[in-house]
Structure formats: structure tokens, C-alpha cells
Design a protein around this motif. Structure first.
Motif, mmCIF file in Angstrom:
data_model
loop_
_atom_site.group_PDB
_atom_site.id
_atom_site.type_symbol
_atom_site.label_atom_id
_atom_site.label_comp_id
_atom_site.label_asym_id
_atom_site.label_seq_id
_atom_site.Cartn_x
_atom_site.Cartn_y
_atom_site.Cartn_z
ATOM 1 N N HIS A 400 0.908 -0.953 0.058
ATOM 2 C CA HIS A 400 0.520 0.084 0.148
ATOM 3 C C HIS A 400 0.281 1.131 0.143
ATOM 4 O O HIS A 400 0.068 2.097 -0.835
ATOM 5 N N GLU A 401 1.973 1.359 1.029
ATOM 6 C CA GLU A 401 2.345 2.106 0.474
ATOM 7 C C GLU A 401 3.546 2.610 -0.688
ATOM 8 O O GLU A 401 3.395 3.652 -0.827
ATOM 9 N N ALA A 402 3.712 1.433 -1.370
ATOM 10 C CA ALA A 402 4.456 1.773 -2.221
ATOM 11 C C ALA A 402 3.520 2.459 -3.475
ATOM 12 O O ALA A 402 4.551 3.014 -4.214
ATOM 13 N N ALA A 403 2.180 1.977 -2.959
ATOM 14 C CA ALA A 403 1.614 1.737 -4.521
ATOM 15 C C ALA A 403 1.316 3.258 -4.596
ATOM 16 O O ALA A 403 1.203 4.204 -5.326
ATOM 17 N N SER A 404 1.422 3.995 -3.736
ATOM 18 C CA SER A 404 1.357 5.872 -3.081
ATOM 19 C C SER A 404 2.116 6.161 -3.820
ATOM 20 O O SER A 404 2.069 7.387 -4.540
ATOM 21 N N ILE A 405 3.183 5.573 -3.345
ATOM 22 C CA ILE A 405 4.795 6.423 -4.077
ATOM 23 C C ILE A 405 5.076 5.962 -5.586
ATOM 24 O O ILE A 405 5.010 7.161 -5.845
ATOM 25 N N ALA A 406 3.898 5.116 -6.037
ATOM 26 C CA ALA A 406 4.268 5.031 -7.715
ATOM 27 C C ALA A 406 3.283 5.463 -8.830
ATOM 28 O O ALA A 406 2.974 5.812 -9.474
#
Length: 549
Positions: A400-406
Motif C-alpha cells: 500500500h505504501e509503495a502504491a502511493s509512491i508509484a
């Protein structure tokens, strides 16, 4: 072929020279020489001591070892250390003295005394008995002769002496009437209190008769103790020599140790003085002449100095790169701040200027935070907080954190677990914060350095092994981007290496992968770039973590 033999000859000569300069060989040679000299000293003192002890009590047997010289009247051969402690006088058949070992012997032993001296071969000897007659002391002297055939002893003559040594009875010494104390001592076989006397009759090679009188030391407990003490006194003289030999050997060994370490000390001083270049060259030159035992130490020192030089160069590069990365946002901040101070910002651009100032401030803050995290994890006292966890559970939270950065880069991030049940992925010992930072860095780099629309997939699977202790859990971060530039592939995990070799502010800090590698190593794992990424992907970073016991 000629070059090959030339190189082989050079290599052989160098190694033979190195072997000849072996410290162990030098020390062993010193010890062997020291031991040989010490043994020679002990053996020499022992031989001299034994010789002096043997020569302290010469006997007629000792004199008769010179029988050939006696038979040829070569009396000068009797002047030897072996006979130095005794006295010798030789007479011919007419009583003329032919030889005397000293003036004292010549004065005290006369031809008239020969008949009163006992024969060495015991063919004729005097027997003295002490008698008490009417309260006075008398001495009975009997001239005994041994019959060689029958072995019987016969008395040829006798006499009795009173206290004054006057002949009172018998026919022995009747012509003398009275004996002197010296003559009476000769009859008893005594020369004085410490010496005995005896005679030996022999014939020369020419048939002339000779009589040899030997005055030799008496062997008593006291005399033997004195002789032993004099012989042992030689050890007192040998002790300083032994101490000198020991001191010389110790000095040589210490000198050799200082000699072989001196080039290394000079190389260290040179390294300290000029920063390493001259020190390394001196150490390499010294390695050619040092003993083979210390060659590994010198090579390790050279390697250590190379590492220190690389670390120093890396430190300089980090400072230069950090200064470069901080200079750009700070310059922008300064420029826009001065524009506001001078009132040169149009009303319609104020919002844009404020946004740029905020972005550059955030970039500078992130750079400092990243550098602080890198320094913190690189400190030897840093200890990770390891827990037994299932990685697949953590990956769901990280997704979920990586998705927001992406999303900010127009990319997508997805987690794919093994095609088997998730509980079959064994647990590992991980620090959740370190693993989160490592995966977010990998995912963030993949989104930042690739065009919009790039897909980033995080895989997790079990890697079976023959032994349970070698089993791994593998996490892969793959992307469909443009791949890794060949010029930075070998230095990808070094600090301040980015895909943008010009190092613009949009290229990142260059610490992300270095921090990622440090995070994984703190959890006893390994990270590397797959040479052949999964099908459909351009780049794949592989993390292997050992299964928890």
C-alpha cells in the motif's frame, strides 16, 4: 618460450632470495650456533676440569706411560702438565743422579736414600710395626721380599728402633746406627704429610740400570676435596663467557626482529606523512626484501592501506556529492527568497514560487534524513531489532505504501506471492523497519528512474535446499522499465551512484541502494541484480534471506 624461461628463472631467483632471508632460518641459525658454542664451552670446561682432576694425583702407572722415553733416557719428555704435580728423580747404577724434576727434589732425594724407599713392584718393601717396651715406643722394621714363584714373603733382615730412631737390635741398618726422621719417613713410604714416595728399577735399551724415584700426592679425602674444588673453579671462569654468549644471541635476535619491522614502520610513517601514496610504494618495495614469514603481514598492510585510501577517497567523494546535491536546492531557495525580499515576484507567480520553495526544502530535508540513516546503519554499534516473521504478511502492508509512491510517477506496484499457500513460505528473522525501507527504496527507485506506465512487481517465494539450514526466502523487485545502464552496473550499490551521471537534482541522492544493501546485510541477507531478469521484465533486484532456525 624464451620469455617463459626468463620469467621462471626470475621467479625462482626471487623466491630463493626470499627463502635465504627467512627470519626463522636466521633465528634457527643463531640458536644452533649459540647451542654449539655453549656445548663447546661446557665440553671444554669439562675436559679441562677432568684433566686437571686426573693430573692432580699422578701415580707410577702414569709415569710408566712414558716408558719408551725412559728406556732411551729422553728425560725432557717427562716435563708435561700430566706430571706437573709430582716430583721425579732418576739415578744410574752407580748412584749418580741423571735427572730431577725440580731443585727441591734434587736436594731432598739422595742416592743414599734409595735403599730406604719401597719398591713399586712390591718385590722388596719395608714393614714398620710400632711396639711398646717398658713404657717407651719402639719401632720394628722388617725388610720383606716377595718370592715371585711361590708367592711367599720372606724376611731378609730386621731391626728395632727406639724413640730417638737409634738401632737397638737387629742387623738391618746396623752400619748406620741411627736414622734421621727423613730416612724413617722414606721407609714408611712418606715424603711429607701430603706426598708419598716410591721407587722403580728398570733397564734402558742399552742395558744400563736405572732407578726412578717418584714423589706423588697422597690421595686422602681432604686432598681429593681440594682437587675437586680447584677443578670446579674453572666453571666460575666459564660463567661470564656463557653470559656473554647468551647476551650476544639475545642481541642478535632482537636486532633481527627490529630489522624486519623497520621497513614497515617507515612505510607507516610515510603513509601518515603524505596520505598513503608514498607509504604504499615503500611497503611494496620493502616486501621484496623482508623474510617470507612476514610477507603476509606486509601484504595485509598494503591491502589495509589501499582500503584506507579508498575509504578516504570515498569520503571525499561523498562530501563532494553531498555538497553538490545540497547546493542546487539551497541555491534555488536562496534565489526565490531574495526575490521575495526584493519585491520582484509578480502576484500571479507567488503561489508557484512558494510551491518551488517547499519542494526544494523537502528535497534538502530528505537528503539530510537519508544521509543520517546511512551513517546510523553504517555505525558498528548499530544493532537491528530482529523478529521471527512471515515475509508475505509484511509485503501486504508495504504494497500500500509503495502504491502511493508509484502513483506520483504514473507507475504501478504489485505484490505476487508464491503460487502455493502463503503459510508454506517459512518465517525469517527480519527487522520490519529495515525491510520496509529496503523494499520502498527499490520500488521508489524503479518508479523514479523509469518512464510513466512502468510496472513494478514484488515477488516472494521459497527457495528449497538440500540442507534445511541452507533454505532461503527470496524476495524479488522487478520492473518493466528501461533497465540498468552498463556504466553503473558494477557500482550500483556504492553511495551516490545514480542512473543520471550528470547528478542533477532530479536524479535522487544516490544513497538509496547503498542503504538498501546495508539493511539487507544487517539481516544476514544478500542483495544483487539478476543478470537475467524474469521474462517480461527489464530489471530485477533479488533479496535472499535465510530461513529462521
Amino acid at each position: 618460450m624464451d620469455n617463459f624461461f626468463l620469467r621462471a628463472r626470475t621467479w625462482t631467483s626471487e623466491h630463493l632470495a626470499r627463502a635465504s632471508s627467512s627470519l626463522a632460518r636466521r633465528c634457527l641459525a643463531c640458536i644452533v650456533i649459540y647451542a654449539v658454542l655453549l656445548l663447546a664451552l661446557v665440553a671444554g670446561v669439562t675436559v679441562i676440569s677432568d684433566t686437571r682432576l686426573a693430573n692432580a694425583f699422578p701415580t707410577m702407572e702414569t709415569v710408566l706411560t712414558y716408558e719408551t722415553a725412559l728406556e732411551h733416557d729422553r728425560f725432557n719428555e717427562l716435563d708435561t702438565p700430566e706430571l706437573a704435580s709430582c716430583g721425579i728423580a732418576i739415578f744410574d747404577a752407580r748412584g749418580t743422579r741423571l735427572y730431577a724434576s725440580s731443585e727441591k727434589v734434587a736436594a731432598r732425594i739422595l742416592a743414599s736414600d734409595l735403599e730406604m724407599i719401597n719398591d713399586y713392584e712390591d718385590n722388596q718393601f719395608y714393614e714398620v710395626l710400632r711396639e711398646n717396651r717398658n713404657g717407651s715406643t719402639h719401632y720394628r722394621i722388617t725388610l720383606c721380599r716377595l718370592d715371585g714363584e711361590s708367592g711367599m714373603m720372606d724376611a731378609d733382615a730386621w731391626c728395632v728402633l727406639d724413640e730417638d730412631l737409634t738401632v737397638v737390635e737387629g742387623d738391618l741398618f746396623a752400619d748406620r746406627g741411627r736414622l734421621t726422621q727423613r730416612e724413617f719417613d722414606f721407609i714408611k713410604g712418606a715424603y711429607n704429610a701430603r706426598m708419598k714416595v716410591e721407587r722403580y728399577d728398570y733397564t734402558t735399551v742399552s742395558g744400563a740400570g736405572r732407578t726412578l724415584v717418584l714423589v706423588s700426592p697422597l690421595v686422602t679425602d681432604a686432598s681429593f676435596a681440594r682437587a675437586v674444588a680447584e677443578a670446579n673453579r674453572l666453571w666460575l671462569y666459564a660463567l661470564p663467557v656463557a653470559i656473554a654468549l647468551t647476551g650476544g644471541a639475545a642481541w642478535y635476535l632482537v636486532h633481527q626482529m627490529k630489522r624486519v619491522t623497520l621497513p614497515l614502520d617507515r612505510a607507516i610513517d610515510a603513509y601518515r606523512a603524505d596520505g598513503g601514496g608514498n607509504g604504499i610504494s615503500r611497503a611494496k618495495e620493502a616486501e621484496k626484501t623482508i623474510p617470507i614469514e612476514l610477507a603476509p603481514v606486509y601484504r595485509n598492510f598494503i591491502g589495509l592501506m589501499d582500503m584506507l585510501r579508498d575509504a578516504r577517497d570515498g569520503q571525499k567523494r561523498i562530501v563532494a556529492d553531498l555538497s553538490h546535491d545540497l547546493k542546487t536546492p539551497l541555491a534555488v531557495l536562496y534565489g526565490y527568497a531574495m526575490a521575495f525580499c526584493d519585491g520582484r515576484v509578480p502576484k500571479e507567480d507567488e503561489q508557484r514560487y512558494h510551491r518551488i520553495i517547499a519542494e526544494k526544502s523537502l528535497a534538502a530535508s530528505e537528503l539530510i534524513d537519508t544521509l543520517a540513516a546511512y551513517a546510523k546503519m553504517d555505525h558498528p554499534d548499530y544493532i537491528p531489532h530482529l523478529e521471527r516473521r512471515h515475509v508475505d504478511e509484511l509485503l501486504r502492508d508495504i504494497e500500500h505504501e509503495a502504491a502511493s509512491i508509484a502513483e506520483q510517477s504514473g507507475c504501478s506496484v504489485e505484490v505476487k506471492l508464491s503460487n502455493t499457500a502463503s503459510e508454506e513460505v517459512p518465517p525469517v528473522l527480519v527487522d520490519e523497519q529495515l525491510l520496509r525501507r529496503a523494499l520502498l527504496n527499490l520500488a521508489g527507485n524503479a518508479c523514479q528512474h523509469n518512464p510513466a506506465g512502468t510496472q513494478v512487481v514484488i515477488f516472494c517465494e521459497r527457495v528449497p535446499a538440500v540442507s534445511p539450514r541452507d533454505e532461503l526466502v527470496r524476495i524479488s523487485v522487478a520492473d518493466t522499465g528501461s533497465g540498468i545502464a552498463p556504466e553503473i552496473a558494477d557500482t550500483l550499490f556504492d553511495p551516490f551512484v545514480t542512473r543520471n551521471t550528470a547528478r542533477t537534482s532530479n536524479a535522487g541522492t544516490g544513497l538509496g541502494l547503498a542503504i538498501t544493501q546495508k539493511c539487507i546485510s544487517l539481516m544476514s541477507g544478500t542483495i544483487y541484480v539478476a543478470k537475467r531478469p524474469r521474462e517480461g521484465f527489464a530489471t530485477e533486484f533479488v533479496i535472499d534471506l535465510p530461513v529462521a532456525p
